[in-house]
Design a protein around this motif. Structure first.
Motif, PDB file in Angstrom:
ATOM      1  N   MET A 194       0.838  -1.210   0.000  1.00  0.00           N
ATOM      2  CA  MET A 194       0.000   0.000   0.000  1.00  0.00           C
ATOM      3  C   MET A 194       0.868   1.252   0.000  1.00  0.00           C
ATOM      4  O   MET A 194       0.611   2.207  -0.745  1.00  0.00           O
ATOM      5  N   GLU A 195       1.901   1.264   0.866  1.00  0.00           N
ATOM      6  CA  GLU A 195       2.779   2.427   0.958  1.00  0.00           C
ATOM      7  C   GLU A 195       3.466   2.696  -0.379  1.00  0.00           C
ATOM      8  O   GLU A 195       3.556   3.854  -0.815  1.00  0.00           O
ATOM      9  N   GLU A 199       1.558   9.502  -5.791  1.00  0.00           N
ATOM     10  CA  GLU A 199       1.967  10.858  -5.402  1.00  0.00           C
ATOM     11  C   GLU A 199       3.172  11.348  -6.209  1.00  0.00           C
ATOM     12  O   GLU A 199       3.273  12.540  -6.506  1.00  0.00           O
ATOM     13  N   GLU A 200       4.075  10.431  -6.565  1.00  0.00           N
ATOM     14  CA  GLU A 200       5.250  10.818  -7.354  1.00  0.00           C
ATOM     15  C   GLU A 200       4.907  10.979  -8.833  1.00  0.00           C
ATOM     16  O   GLU A 200       5.545  11.746  -9.548  1.00  0.00           O
ATOM     17  N   GLY A 201       3.927  10.221  -9.291  1.00  0.00           N
ATOM     18  CA  GLY A 201       3.476  10.368 -10.678  1.00  0.00           C
ATOM     19  C   GLY A 201       4.135   9.444 -11.676  1.00  0.00           C
ATOM     20  O   GLY A 201       3.729   9.424 -12.849  1.00  0.00           O
ATOM     21  N   LYS A 251       7.426  -4.176 -11.051  1.00  0.00           N
ATOM     22  CA  LYS A 251       7.151  -5.568 -10.672  1.00  0.00           C
ATOM     23  C   LYS A 251       6.297  -5.647  -9.412  1.00  0.00           C
ATOM     24  O   LYS A 251       5.347  -6.442  -9.330  1.00  0.00           O
ATOM     25  N   GLN A 252       6.599  -4.802  -8.415  1.00  0.00           N
ATOM     26  CA  GLN A 252       5.836  -4.826  -7.164  1.00  0.00           C
ATOM     27  C   GLN A 252       4.393  -4.357  -7.380  1.00  0.00           C
ATOM     28  O   GLN A 252       3.464  -4.895  -6.774  1.00  0.00           O
ATOM     29  N   VAL A 253       4.222  -3.371  -8.244  1.00  0.00           N
ATOM     30  CA  VAL A 253       2.858  -2.914  -8.546  1.00  0.00           C
ATOM     31  C   VAL A 253       2.092  -4.019  -9.260  1.00  0.00           C
ATOM     32  O   VAL A 253       0.905  -4.257  -8.974  1.00  0.00           O
ATOM     33  N   LYS A 299      -4.480   5.393   1.169  1.00  0.00           N
ATOM     34  CA  LYS A 299      -3.911   6.605   1.744  1.00  0.00           C
ATOM     35  C   LYS A 299      -4.430   6.831   3.168  1.00  0.00           C
ATOM     36  O   LYS A 299      -3.674   7.171   4.079  1.00  0.00           O
ATOM     37  N   ARG A 300      -5.746   6.600   3.354  1.00  0.00           N
ATOM     38  CA  ARG A 300      -6.340   6.787   4.677  1.00  0.00           C
ATOM     39  C   ARG A 300      -5.770   5.775   5.683  1.00  0.00           C
ATOM     40  O   ARG A 300      -5.490   6.106   6.832  1.00  0.00           O
ATOM     41  N   ILE A 301      -5.581   4.542   5.232  1.00  0.00           N
ATOM     42  CA  ILE A 301      -5.025   3.507   6.106  1.00  0.00           C
ATOM     43  C   ILE A 301      -3.603   3.858   6.523  1.00  0.00           C
ATOM     44  O   ILE A 301      -3.231   3.733   7.697  1.00  0.00           O
ATOM     45  N   ILE A 302      -2.781   4.307   5.579  1.00  0.00           N
ATOM     46  CA  ILE A 302      -1.396   4.675   5.885  1.00  0.00           C
ATOM     47  C   ILE A 302      -1.369   5.827   6.886  1.00  0.00           C
ATOM     48  O   ILE A 302      -0.581   5.833   7.839  1.00  0.00           O
TER      49      ILE A 302
END
Length: 297
Positions: free
Chosen positions: A7-8, A15-17, A35-37, A70-73
């Motif tokens: 999630m992070e 946010e970075e785009g 790969k992680q996405v 985002k809310r969870i983080i």
């Protein structure tokens, strides 16, 4: 915890785009981020990004996932901070604003005990009755009387105040004791006032609300000033009971119209602070201290 890490990373990509910008942030290769996405998309069974050669655009599912992630983080960060604050010793400069009469009646006698309990907290008190933009002035905490309307602030009730209509025995002997609220029109009244406009005192008359216009030769925004004027036989005054408890006990002031309760029947006094999820320990311990001590009065 792996899902939290995913999630992070996903939130950071949004946010970075781009994958490349996110990769520079984490110090890895863009292919590692991609790969992680992809693994996250496989885990969720949805596509989160529409990929092009230059940029990534969120899909509808991606938008929904981003808002929740985002809310969870943010909640996780808040929880970590809240737990860490439990072990932090309250310290620093605490700037408080309070109406002068309340400060003299309640903060002044209690402050020495608070300073002994928290030797690392330094107190600065500003005497003021205003509420607008107080937190832009670096004020941590405001103590205010009355009902609050600004939902952008947090309010914790410290105590409840009750109003009393009273006058000196000499004044009542000379001008008579009013038996009904409307008879106040025949008397000189003195009133607390900070703004222009008509003054009305509201009473409960057997279930009917009586709004009585008050004609005052003297208006002032100091409760101590009003109390002293009443004791000098100047007229009838409305004051909080905590302000005149000693004078009532000694017979220097006499309550009147007791069969007609004032409206509102009580006025809350709150500790007010900014709507901040990360409440500083110095503010928390002062509010807890005041609530605890005032509950004994």
């Amino acid at each position: 915890m792996k899902e939290i890490s995913e999630m992070e990373l996903f939130v950071k990509v949004v946010e970075e785009g781009s994958f490349s910008s996110t990769a520079r942030y984490f110090g890895v290769t863009p292919s590692s981020i991609s790969k992680q996405v992809s693994q996250l998309e496989t885990h969720l069974c949805v596509r989160l990004f529409q990929r092009t050669t230059r940029k990534q655009k969120l899909t509808e599912a991606g938008e929904i996932y981003y808002q929740h992630a985002k809310r969870i983080i943010e909640d996780i960060l808040t929880a970590k901070l809240a737990v860490s604050q439990l072990s932090n010793s309250p310290a620093g400069n605490l700037h408080i604003t309070a109406e002068v009469d309340f400060a003299l009646a309640f903060i002044e006698p209690l402050l020495p005990d608070f300073l002994r309990l928290y030797p690392d907290i330094n107190i600065r008190i500003t005497m003021s009755a205003g509420l607008a933009d107080i937190f832009e002035s670096g004020i941590d905490l405001a103590i205010r009387m009355g009902h609050l309307e600004d939902s952008s602030m947090i309010a914790r009730k410290l105590m409840t105040s009750h109003s009393v209509i009273c006058a000196s025995p000499q004044y009542l002997k000379q001008f008579g004791i009013p038996q009904r609220p409307d008879e106040l029109a025949q008397h000189n009244c003195i009133s607390f006032k900070t703004q222009s406009g008509e003054i009305t005192w509201n009473f409960d008359d057997s279930g009917d609300i009586k709004c009585i216009p008050i004609k005052c030769r003297t208006n002032v925004n100091s409760l101590t000033f009003l109390r002293n004027l009443a004791m000098a036989n100047t007229g009838i005054v409305m004051l909080p009971s905590w302000m005149i408890s000693e004078q009532l006990k000694l017979g220097q002031l006499v309550p009147i119209l007791e069969s007609f309760p004032m409206l509102p029947r009580s006025t809350p006094i709150h500790a007010v602070y900014a709507h901040n999820r990360h409440l500083a320990p110095k503010v928390r311990v002062f509010v807890d201290f005041m609530v605890d001590r005032l509950s004994l009065k």
